[in-house]
Design an enzyme around this catalytic site. Structure first.
Site, PDB file in Angstrom:
ATOM      1  N   ASP A  46      24.530   1.725 -37.603  1.00 26.49           N
ATOM      2  CA  ASP A  46      24.134   3.131 -37.652  1.00 26.49           C
ATOM      3  C   ASP A  46      22.665   3.330 -37.299  1.00 26.49           C
ATOM      4  OD1 ASP A  46      26.688   3.370 -38.645  1.00 26.49           O
ATOM      5  OD2 ASP A  46      26.112   4.420 -40.480  1.00 26.49           O
ATOM      6  N   HIS A 190      23.097  -1.526 -40.179  1.00 24.74           N
ATOM      7  CA  HIS A 190      22.125  -0.634 -39.547  1.00 24.74           C
ATOM      8  C   HIS A 190      21.303  -1.377 -38.512  1.00 24.74           C
ATOM      9  CE1 HIS A 190      23.285   1.497 -43.198  1.00 24.74           C
ATOM     10  NE2 HIS A 190      22.889   2.612 -42.591  1.00 24.74           N
TER      11      HIS A 190
END
Length: 227
Positions: A46, A190
């Site tokens: 992300d 992430h």
């Protein structure tokens, strides 16, 4: 001088034999590699793209033969379109992660629509295609968010395993989180986490040891499947 053509011919024969041997070995190895995939998992990253983190992450993923779904924020796709194209070139899939990463469940339908639609456009404009997958920020969703997702033909993707890399998880912990994945499951990571980047080689080995390969996320089922 008289022997030179003979020496050259002999040398070419040796090279040709070596090339043929390499091609044969590669052909034999390909089915074995394919047979090793007894299941597929969805690696997701992300909050990209960025000039600071995306290139190193893509290099690591390619080096270790992994593909992943990149849930991009619209604001960053608009700011770093070259990195969106780099993700596509590296064989990654691109999903929508809202434009500014707000708490969508606290927003009006018009605000949610703006967050999602602008990101669809930003990613498409950058060369990333039109996303089919949407990950709501923080994994927060409600009926309003889901109705807007449906309007844009998006499948909502949360996760089965949270790597906790956003919460300072160590490289060891991130590797262990990936080890918990089973066939069809999805993990949250992430792109900006240095510990996640460091974990990539071990993630690849961990999955290989379990016979799992990195797959795409199906818009039909929301599960990881063969690429």
């Amino acid at each position: 001088m008289r022997n030179k053509p003979r020496i050259l011919a002999t040398g070419l024969a040796v090279v040709a034999t070596a090339v043929a041997s390499t091609v044969t070995s590669a052909a034999e190895a390909a089915p074995a590699h394919a047979a090793a995939c007894t299941g597929y998992v969805g690696l997701t990253f992300d909050d990209g793209p960025s000039n600071a983190h995306t290139p190193a992450l893509l290099n690591a993923l390619r080096q270790y033969g992994l593909r992943a779904t990149m849930f991009n924020e619209g604001q960053y796709a608009a700011a770093y379109p070259a990195q969106v194209r780099a993700e596509v070139s590296a064989g990654m899939w691109i999903g929508n992660h809202s434009y500014t990463h707000p708490h969508l469940t606290q927003q009006s339908q018009a605000q949610v629509d703006s967050e999602i639609s602008r990101t669809q456009q930003a990613i498409a404009n950058a060369g990333g295609g039109t996303p089919k997958l949407f990950r709501p920020p923080y994994g927060e969703t409600n009926a309003t968010v889901q109705s807007v997702e449906a309007k844009y033909g998006l499948t909502q993707i949360i996760w089965d395993v949270d790597s906790q890399d956003w919460n300072g998880a160590s490289t060891d912990a991130i590797v262990q989180a990936n080890a918990r994945l089973g066939n069809g499951q999805i993990i949250l990571m992430h792109e900006w986490s240095a510990n996640t980047l460091a974990a990539i080689p071990r993630i690849a080995q961990t999955l290989a040891n379990k016979g799992l390969c990195a797959g795409r996320i199906s818009p039909q089922t929301g599960r990881a499947v063969a690429p």
